[in-house]
Design an enzyme around this catalytic site. Structure first.
Site, PDB file in Angstrom:
ATOM      1  N   ARG A  67       0.432  -8.469   0.772  1.00 18.43           N
ATOM      2  CA  ARG A  67      -0.740  -8.843  -0.010  1.00 18.43           C
ATOM      3  C   ARG A  67      -1.896  -7.848   0.014  1.00 18.43           C
ATOM      4  O   ARG A  67      -2.949  -8.112  -0.539  1.00 18.43           O
ATOM      5  CB  ARG A  67      -1.267 -10.225   0.388  1.00 18.43           C
ATOM      6  CG  ARG A  67      -0.241 -11.308   0.180  1.00 18.43           C
ATOM      7  CD  ARG A  67      -0.728 -12.705   0.307  1.00 18.43           C
ATOM      8  NE  ARG A  67      -1.836 -12.889   1.200  1.00 18.43           N
ATOM      9  CZ  ARG A  67      -2.747 -13.838   1.044  1.00 18.43           C
ATOM     10  NH1 ARG A  67      -2.667 -14.672   0.047  1.00 18.43           N
ATOM     11  NH2 ARG A  67      -3.715 -13.964   1.907  1.00 18.43           N
ATOM     12  N   ASP A  68      -1.733  -6.690   0.612  1.00 17.82           N
ATOM     13  CA  ASP A  68      -2.798  -5.683   0.579  1.00 17.82           C
ATOM     14  C   ASP A  68      -2.211  -4.277   0.671  1.00 17.82           C
ATOM     15  O   ASP A  68      -2.658  -3.439   1.459  1.00 17.82           O
ATOM     16  CB  ASP A  68      -3.807  -5.926   1.700  1.00 17.82           C
ATOM     17  CG  ASP A  68      -5.120  -5.171   1.494  1.00 17.82           C
ATOM     18  OD1 ASP A  68      -5.412  -4.774   0.347  1.00 17.82           O
ATOM     19  OD2 ASP A  68      -5.866  -4.986   2.476  1.00 17.82           O
ATOM     20  N   LEU A  69      -1.201  -4.014  -0.159  1.00 24.34           N
ATOM     21  CA  LEU A  69      -0.597  -2.689  -0.159  1.00 24.34           C
ATOM     22  C   LEU A  69      -1.543  -1.689  -0.808  1.00 24.34           C
ATOM     23  O   LEU A  69      -2.032  -1.905  -1.913  1.00 24.34           O
ATOM     24  CB  LEU A  69       0.726  -2.695  -0.937  1.00 24.34           C
ATOM     25  CG  LEU A  69       1.869  -3.445  -0.292  1.00 24.34           C
ATOM     26  CD1 LEU A  69       3.063  -3.478  -1.228  1.00 24.34           C
ATOM     27  CD2 LEU A  69       2.250  -2.823   1.032  1.00 24.34           C
TER      28      LEU A  69
END
Length: 86
Positions: A42-44
């Site tokens: 969820r935060d690449l």
């Protein structure tokens, strides 16, 4: 991780397209390994990928990751923890 961020690695080494694509492939394999375990990062972003001294990418910062389950909204984010540009 003894290394640098993906962005710094690219800037410092100026790798050719083949090397960049190979690194991207290995990052995708790390993401796939997480997905195989039902984990969504969820935060690449480049800052969450470090490249170690051997040139291996390491996917970091699973701080807002979620485990998939029966909850269809498990991957929705309502807080401001994400990096909108990515």
């Amino acid at each position: 991780v003894d290394g640098c961020t993906l962005e710094d690695w690219v800037r410092e080494r100026s790798p050719d397209l083949r090397a960049r694509m190979d690194l991207l492939r290995r990052v995708a394999l790390a993401v796939a390994a997480a997905h195989d375990r039902l984990v969504v990062h969820r935060d690449l972003k480049p800052a969450n990928v470090m490249v170690d001294q051997a040139g291996e990418p390491r996917l970091l910062d699973f701080g807002i990751a979620r485990i998939l389950g029966d909850d269809a909204e498990a991957t929705l984010t309502r807080d401001g923890a994400l990096t909108p540009a990515y």
